[in-house]
Write an enzyme that holds these catalytic residues in place. Structure first.
Site, PDB file in Angstrom:
ATOM      1  N   GLY A 181      42.894  53.812  60.818  1.00  0.00           N
ATOM      2  CA  GLY A 181      41.620  54.269  60.259  1.00  0.00           C
ATOM      3  C   GLY A 181      41.660  55.702  59.752  1.00  0.00           C
ATOM      4  O   GLY A 181      40.613  56.301  59.475  1.00  0.00           O
TER       5      GLY A 181
ATOM      6  N   GLU B 296      42.059  50.620  70.199  1.00  0.00           N
ATOM      7  CA  GLU B 296      40.647  50.963  70.471  1.00  0.00           C
ATOM      8  C   GLU B 296      40.204  50.386  71.813  1.00  0.00           C
ATOM      9  O   GLU B 296      39.371  50.983  72.503  1.00  0.00           O
ATOM     10  CB  GLU B 296      39.758  50.467  69.313  1.00  0.00           C
TER      11      GLU B 296
ATOM     12  N   GLY C 243      42.834  46.785  59.214  1.00  0.00           N
ATOM     13  CA  GLY C 243      41.432  47.008  59.580  1.00  0.00           C
ATOM     14  C   GLY C 243      40.589  47.165  58.323  1.00  0.00           C
ATOM     15  O   GLY C 243      40.181  46.186  57.697  1.00  0.00           O
ATOM     16  N   GLY C 244      40.385  48.412  57.906  1.00  0.00           N
ATOM     17  CA  GLY C 244      39.484  48.737  56.790  1.00  0.00           C
ATOM     18  C   GLY C 244      39.666  47.862  55.556  1.00  0.00           C
ATOM     19  O   GLY C 244      38.684  47.333  55.008  1.00  0.00           O
TER      20      GLY C 244
ATOM     21  N   LYS D 143      36.969  44.293  63.527  1.00  0.00           N
ATOM     22  CA  LYS D 143      36.343  45.205  64.504  1.00  0.00           C
ATOM     23  C   LYS D 143      34.847  44.871  64.618  1.00  0.00           C
ATOM     24  O   LYS D 143      34.492  43.703  64.567  1.00  0.00           O
ATOM     25  CB  LYS D 143      36.619  46.656  64.110  1.00  0.00           C
TER      26      LYS D 143
ATOM     27  N   ASN E  72      41.637  42.572  60.992  1.00  0.00           N
ATOM     28  CA  ASN E  72      40.849  42.852  62.197  1.00  0.00           C
ATOM     29  C   ASN E  72      39.538  43.479  61.742  1.00  0.00           C
ATOM     30  O   ASN E  72      39.517  44.620  61.293  1.00  0.00           O
ATOM     31  CB  ASN E  72      41.656  43.819  63.092  1.00  0.00           C
TER      32      ASN E  72
ATOM     33  N   GLU F 227      51.227  49.481  65.947  1.00  0.00           N
ATOM     34  CA  GLU F 227      50.099  50.207  65.367  1.00  0.00           C
ATOM     35  C   GLU F 227      50.074  51.635  65.908  1.00  0.00           C
ATOM     36  O   GLU F 227      49.450  51.885  66.956  1.00  0.00           O
ATOM     37  CB  GLU F 227      48.792  49.499  65.726  1.00  0.00           C
TER      38      GLU F 227
ATOM     39  N   SER G 210      46.269  51.855  58.479  1.00  0.00           N
ATOM     40  CA  SER G 210      46.010  52.280  57.092  1.00  0.00           C
ATOM     41  C   SER G 210      46.801  51.496  56.048  1.00  0.00           C
ATOM     42  O   SER G 210      47.213  52.050  55.033  1.00  0.00           O
ATOM     43  CB  SER G 210      46.238  53.795  56.949  1.00  0.00           C
TER      44      SER G 210
ATOM     45  N   HIS H 225      44.555  46.091  71.506  1.00  0.00           N
ATOM     46  CA  HIS H 225      44.358  47.007  70.369  1.00  0.00           C
ATOM     47  C   HIS H 225      44.095  48.410  70.918  1.00  0.00           C
ATOM     48  O   HIS H 225      43.463  48.576  71.957  1.00  0.00           O
ATOM     49  CB  HIS H 225      43.185  46.525  69.507  1.00  0.00           C
TER      50      HIS H 225
HETATM   51  P1  PGA Z   1      43.125  50.328  59.633  1.00  0.00           P
HETATM   52  O1  PGA Z   1      43.071  49.605  61.075  1.00  0.00           O
HETATM   53  O2  PGA Z   1      43.827  49.366  58.703  1.00  0.00           O
HETATM   54  O3  PGA Z   1      41.678  50.535  59.250  1.00  0.00           O
HETATM   55  O4  PGA Z   1      43.881  51.593  59.808  1.00  0.00           O
HETATM   56  C1  PGA Z   1      44.169  48.896  61.571  1.00  0.00           C
HETATM   57  C2  PGA Z   1      43.840  48.295  62.907  1.00  0.00           C
HETATM   58  O5  PGA Z   1      43.080  48.890  63.672  1.00  0.00           O
HETATM   59  O6  PGA Z   1      44.343  47.202  63.258  1.00  0.00           O
END
Ligand code: PGA
Length: 270
Positions: free
Chosen positions: A186, A110, A244-245, A16, A14, A180, A223, A108
């Site tokens: 994050g 967010e 994500g990251g 973002k 993802n 999640e 993470s 998600h």
């Molecule tokens: P992250 O994000 O791997 O940066 O923790 C995961 C996500 O938001 O799907």
């Protein structure tokens, strides 16, 4: 490691609000080169990437040019559940299928946190996705406050049950769920693998109260990094990762894919 042969592992990135069209092009070319060097292509997990809206068309075009549209599947990060209308700034399922995008991320945290998405809107979007033959990847997860006050299981069950309301039993193998925990996204704080596995199992049990979900994939996200993916992928109820990251860099994303392939194939009985 997935315990059902039909639950093919899925590693999804993802992005973002990151990456321009040029950066998308470069990422996909680099990833494709790395994937081409993997010795047993049939052992690779499924791969998905969710670029921002502005890069979707480029991503679709590039995977097509590389002959990789079956290997690297592209999805959108959000959509409006209604078919069309006066909804400034929104994108419909029909607009996504017009680009031949096969996947859609739904709910998600967010989106829930910053854009007021509710369990009900997540359900509307899940239904709209299925009406348009888009595969929804539906995210659920508790906040730190909910975890600390012992509400994790109730929150997860409610989010899951509401998300799948009105779905037909035949929809269940088509959808993907992602656990999640909000506090792990994050933050660098990965959920401990046994606990992630327990909640992923709870998600499948909850789905199973509505229709058979033995073949529904449940991912873990929060993470996930190359140094913790193996431990997570060894667990029987974790069918992949939503990242994500670590999905923003083609080298680390490739490592996640490679380690998943090695872990899954090391643990499958001969
Ligand atoms: P992250 O994000 O791997 O940066 O923790 C995961 C996500 O938001 O799907």
């Amino acid at each position: 490691m997935t315990s059902s042969p039909s639950r093919v592992p899925l590693i999804a990135g993802n992005w973002k609000m990151f990456k321009t069209t040029g950066e998308t092009r470069d990422f996909l070319a680099t990833l494709h080169t790395s994937l081409s060097g993997f010795p047993n292509a049939n052992q690779l997990p499924q791969i998905a990437l969710f670029p921002p809206f502005t890069a979707l068309s480029t991503a679709m075009q590039v995977v097509d040019e590389l002959g990789a549209s079956q290997q690297i599947r592209i999805g959108a990060q959000n959509m409006e559940s209604r078919e069309n209308g006066a909804f400034t700034g929104e994108v419909s399922a029909r607009m996504l299928t017009d680009l031949s995008v096969p996947l859609i991320l739904v709910g998600h945290s967010e989106r829930r946190q910053y854009y007021s998405e509710t369990d009900e809107s997540v359900n509307q979007k899940t239904q709209a996705a299925l009406r348009h033959n888009l595969t929804p990847v539906v995210c659920v997860g508790e906040t730190l406050e909910q975890r600390e006050s012992g509400q994790t299981d109730e929150v997860i069950k409610t989010q899951v049950i509401t998300a799948v309301q009105g779905l037909a039993p035949t929809d269940f193998p088509l959808i993907v769920l992602a656990y999640e925990p909000v506090w792990a996204i994050g933050t660098g704080k990965v959920c401990e693998a046994d606990e992630a596995n327990r909640v992923c199992a709870l998600i499948r049990q909850t789905l199973n109260t509505q229709a058979n979900a033995d073949n529904t994939r449940v991912l873990y996200g929060g993470s996930v990094k190359p140094d913790n993916i193996e431990e997570l992928m060894k667990k029987p109820d974790i069918d992949g990762a939503l990242v994500g990251g670590a999905s923003l860099d083609p080298a680390s994303f490739y490592q996640l894919i490679e380690k998943t392939a090695q872990t899954v194939h090391a643990t499958v009985p001969a």
